[in-house]
Design a protein around this motif. Structure first.
Motif, PDB file in Angstrom:
ATOM      1  N   CYS A 105       0.861  -1.187   0.000  1.00 25.03           N
ATOM      2  CA  CYS A 105       0.000   0.000   0.000  1.00 25.03           C
ATOM      3  C   CYS A 105       0.901   1.242   0.000  1.00 25.03           C
ATOM      4  O   CYS A 105       1.559   1.522   0.997  1.00 25.03           O
ATOM      5  N   ILE A 106       0.940   1.968  -1.117  1.00 18.49           N
ATOM      6  CA  ILE A 106       1.861   3.095  -1.273  1.00 18.49           C
ATOM      7  C   ILE A 106       1.081   4.401  -1.379  1.00 18.49           C
ATOM      8  O   ILE A 106       0.123   4.518  -2.154  1.00 18.49           O
ATOM      9  N   ASP A 107       1.475   5.393  -0.589  1.00 17.62           N
ATOM     10  CA  ASP A 107       0.907   6.744  -0.615  1.00 17.62           C
ATOM     11  C   ASP A 107      -0.624   6.771  -0.528  1.00 17.62           C
ATOM     12  O   ASP A 107      -1.294   7.453  -1.325  1.00 17.62           O
ATOM     13  N   PRO A 108      -1.196   6.078   0.441  1.00 23.03           N
ATOM     14  CA  PRO A 108      -2.659   6.131   0.561  1.00 23.03           C
ATOM     15  C   PRO A 108      -3.090   7.391   1.311  1.00 23.03           C
ATOM     16  O   PRO A 108      -2.304   7.990   2.052  1.00 23.03           O
ATOM     17  N   ASP A 109      -4.346   7.788   1.123  1.00 23.38           N
ATOM     18  CA  ASP A 109      -4.909   8.763   2.040  1.00 23.38           C
ATOM     19  C   ASP A 109      -5.501   7.992   3.219  1.00 23.38           C
ATOM     20  O   ASP A 109      -5.478   6.758   3.248  1.00 23.38           O
ATOM     21  N   LYS A 110      -6.060   8.710   4.184  1.00 23.96           N
ATOM     22  CA  LYS A 110      -6.542   8.053   5.399  1.00 23.96           C
ATOM     23  C   LYS A 110      -7.631   7.033   5.093  1.00 23.96           C
ATOM     24  O   LYS A 110      -7.586   5.893   5.587  1.00 23.96           O
ATOM     25  N   GLU A 111      -8.590   7.414   4.262  1.00 26.21           N
ATOM     26  CA  GLU A 111      -9.706   6.515   3.952  1.00 26.21           C
ATOM     27  C   GLU A 111      -9.215   5.255   3.251  1.00 26.21           C
ATOM     28  O   GLU A 111      -9.643   4.141   3.559  1.00 26.21           O
ATOM     29  N   GLU A 112      -8.293   5.424   2.301  1.00 29.70           N
ATOM     30  CA  GLU A 112      -7.781   4.267   1.559  1.00 29.70           C
ATOM     31  C   GLU A 112      -7.011   3.322   2.474  1.00 29.70           C
ATOM     32  O   GLU A 112      -7.159   2.103   2.391  1.00 29.70           O
ATOM     33  N   LEU A 113      -6.195   3.881   3.381  1.00 24.26           N
ATOM     34  CA  LEU A 113      -5.427   3.026   4.294  1.00 24.26           C
ATOM     35  C   LEU A 113      -6.359   2.213   5.179  1.00 24.26           C
ATOM     36  O   LEU A 113      -6.178   0.991   5.328  1.00 24.26           O
ATOM     37  N   LEU A 114      -7.346   2.863   5.761  1.00 14.95           N
ATOM     38  CA  LEU A 114      -8.257   2.149   6.658  1.00 14.95           C
ATOM     39  C   LEU A 114      -9.067   1.106   5.899  1.00 14.95           C
ATOM     40  O   LEU A 114      -9.329   0.005   6.409  1.00 14.95           O
ATOM     41  N   GLU A 115      -9.453   1.413   4.653  1.00 14.13           N
ATOM     42  CA  GLU A 115     -10.183   0.433   3.836  1.00 14.13           C
ATOM     43  C   GLU A 115      -9.312  -0.774   3.530  1.00 14.13           C
ATOM     44  O   GLU A 115      -9.764  -1.928   3.617  1.00 14.13           O
ATOM     45  N   LYS A 116      -8.054  -0.520   3.185  1.00 13.45           N
ATOM     46  CA  LYS A 116      -7.162  -1.634   2.844  1.00 13.45           C
ATOM     47  C   LYS A 116      -6.800  -2.462   4.069  1.00 13.45           C
ATOM     48  O   LYS A 116      -6.682  -3.686   3.990  1.00 13.45           O
ATOM     49  N   LEU A 117      -6.609  -1.809   5.215  1.00 18.65           N
ATOM     50  CA  LEU A 117      -6.344  -2.552   6.449  1.00 18.65           C
ATOM     51  C   LEU A 117      -7.550  -3.405   6.842  1.00 18.65           C
ATOM     52  O   LEU A 117      -7.400  -4.558   7.265  1.00 18.65           O
ATOM     53  N   THR A 118      -8.744  -2.842   6.678  1.00 18.05           N
ATOM     54  CA  THR A 118      -9.957  -3.598   6.991  1.00 18.05           C
ATOM     55  C   THR A 118     -10.089  -4.799   6.065  1.00 18.05           C
ATOM     56  O   THR A 118     -10.417  -5.914   6.507  1.00 18.05           O
ATOM     57  N   SER A 119      -9.825  -4.590   4.782  1.00 21.91           N
ATOM     58  CA  SER A 119      -9.889  -5.690   3.821  1.00 21.91           C
ATOM     59  C   SER A 119      -8.847  -6.760   4.139  1.00 21.91           C
ATOM     60  O   SER A 119      -9.123  -7.961   4.064  1.00 21.91           O
ATOM     61  N   PHE A 120      -7.660  -6.310   4.510  1.00 19.47           N
ATOM     62  CA  PHE A 120      -6.588  -7.248   4.887  1.00 19.47           C
ATOM     63  C   PHE A 120      -7.005  -8.062   6.112  1.00 19.47           C
ATOM     64  O   PHE A 120      -6.868  -9.284   6.140  1.00 19.47           O
ATOM     65  N   ARG A 121      -7.536  -7.384   7.136  1.00 13.61           N
ATOM     66  CA  ARG A 121      -7.987  -8.055   8.357  1.00 13.61           C
ATOM     67  C   ARG A 121      -9.100  -9.057   8.057  1.00 13.61           C
ATOM     68  O   ARG A 121      -9.088 -10.185   8.537  1.00 13.61           O
TER      69      ARG A 121
END
Length: 346
Positions: free
Chosen positions: A156-172
């Motif tokens: 995950c490179i250069d995400p904004d806050k919403e993108e990071l939380l979405e990707k972390l949630t998807s990963f989890r």
């Protein structure tokens, strides 16, 4: 006797600290007379040189090779056996200097002290590159390290806050979807930051506590009693430690069948690159000081140590790294937080 002692020391020097402890325990049970007493081991066998000297003078030839062979067999160090099973006078055998110790190489009875990492190792690697010279090198080093430790990683490179939380949630959620296959989880977050937060490329802050909470035992049952490792490469404030001058010589840098309850937060290991409220160090060419030290220590020693011991060695390198910001000397020390209940060997 001197030749025998030298050969014994060569073998003992290859063993990890845990293997040396097990070596001494097994030695007390070896059926070879006269047996070493626990008192002798305690008084004379505390160091590798002392243990080698004790074995050489107590057993002589040919008993010493028999004793060492029996212990190495129980340690499952087949790579060292050939030298001791061959002619004692033959010195042509070369003892390997670097043997990577895998987490599955157990001494009998030692399984309960280690996490079982035979399942899939999943990692999440996030990096904010914008306005962070050296970040590309950090990503390269971390990808290499994760590969050597057999992790499957999500980038995950250069995400904004919403993108990071979405990707972390998807990963989890992905972990929870394959809960019976997971061995451990490692999350690396590299960005600007302040105490308790990391900053996205647009300046928005993400709470580290909220990230940690996403993977606790309530929200991520796939990681019940499995290690959750967080590597945070970000400043924790603006303070700078210029260090103190010293006259000392520099140090060498070297599925359960019954229900049970767990704390909401357990089996975590979190590593920060600096003390609370302080800056972290990153070089525009070689990357972050902690990430570079991690990869260098791993190249030299492999996975022979429990993760806390590994990062203690990394911290030794970091503490003794010379670094300047605007011509001022800056010193940092890593900070580890752990709720692990067993040892972690990658």
């Amino acid at each position: 006797m001197e030749d025998l002692q030298s050969r014994l020391q060569e073998t003992l020097d290859v063993l990890s600290p845990q293997e040396l402890r097990n070596f001494r325990v097994i030695l007390k049970t070896v059926d070879e007379m006269p047996r070493l007493s626990p008192l002798q081991l305690e008084l004379e066998g505390g160091s590798t040189s002392g243990l080698a000297r004790l074995l050489a003078k107590h057993y002589y030839l040919p008993a010493a090779p028999r004793v060492v062979t029996k212990v190495l067999q129980q340690l499952r160090r087949a790579d060292l056996l050939q030298r001791w099973q061959s002619d004692p006078a033959a010195d042509s055998q070369v003892i390997p200097r670097k043997i990577l110790k895998r987490s599955r190489d157990f001494v009998d009875g030692d399984e309960l002290d280690r996490y079982d990492l035979s399942g899939r190792r999943k990692a999440f690697l996030m990096c904010v590159k914008k306005n962070r010279p050296g970040a590309d090198q950090d990503v390269k080093l971390m990808k290499d390290w994760l590969g050597q430790c057999h992790f499957e990683y999500t980038l995950c490179i250069d995400p904004d806050k919403e993108e990071l939380l979405e990707k972390l949630t998807s990963f989890r959620d992905g972990l929870n979807g394959i809960k019976n296959e997971i061995g451990c989880c490692l999350i690396t977050l590299m960005s600007h930051g302040e105490n308790g937060f990391i900053k996205m490329e647009d300046g928005d802050r993400v709470s580290l506590e909220n990230v940690f909470e996403m993977f606790n035992n309530k929200n991520c049952p796939a990681l019940h009693e499995k290690p959750k490792i967080f590597i945070i490469q970000a400043c924790r404030g603006e303070r700078r430690d210029n260090g103190v001058e010293t006259d000392d010589e520099p140090m060498d840098s070297d599925d359960v069948s019954e229900k049970k309850r767990l704390p909401t937060f357990s089996d975590y290991f979190i590593i920060y690159p600096t003390q609370a409220d302080h800056v972290a160090l990153r070089h525009p060419r070689t990357g972050s000081v902690m990430i570079e030290a991690m990869t260098n220590v791993f190249k030299q020693y492999g996975n022979r140590w429990h993760i806390a011991d590994f990062f203690t060695k990394v911290n030794n390198r970091v503490v003794h790294t010379e670094f300047h910001l605007q011509e001022e000397p800056i010193k940092v020390s890593l900070v580890m937080e752990s709720t692990l209940t067993k040892f972690v060997y990658f």
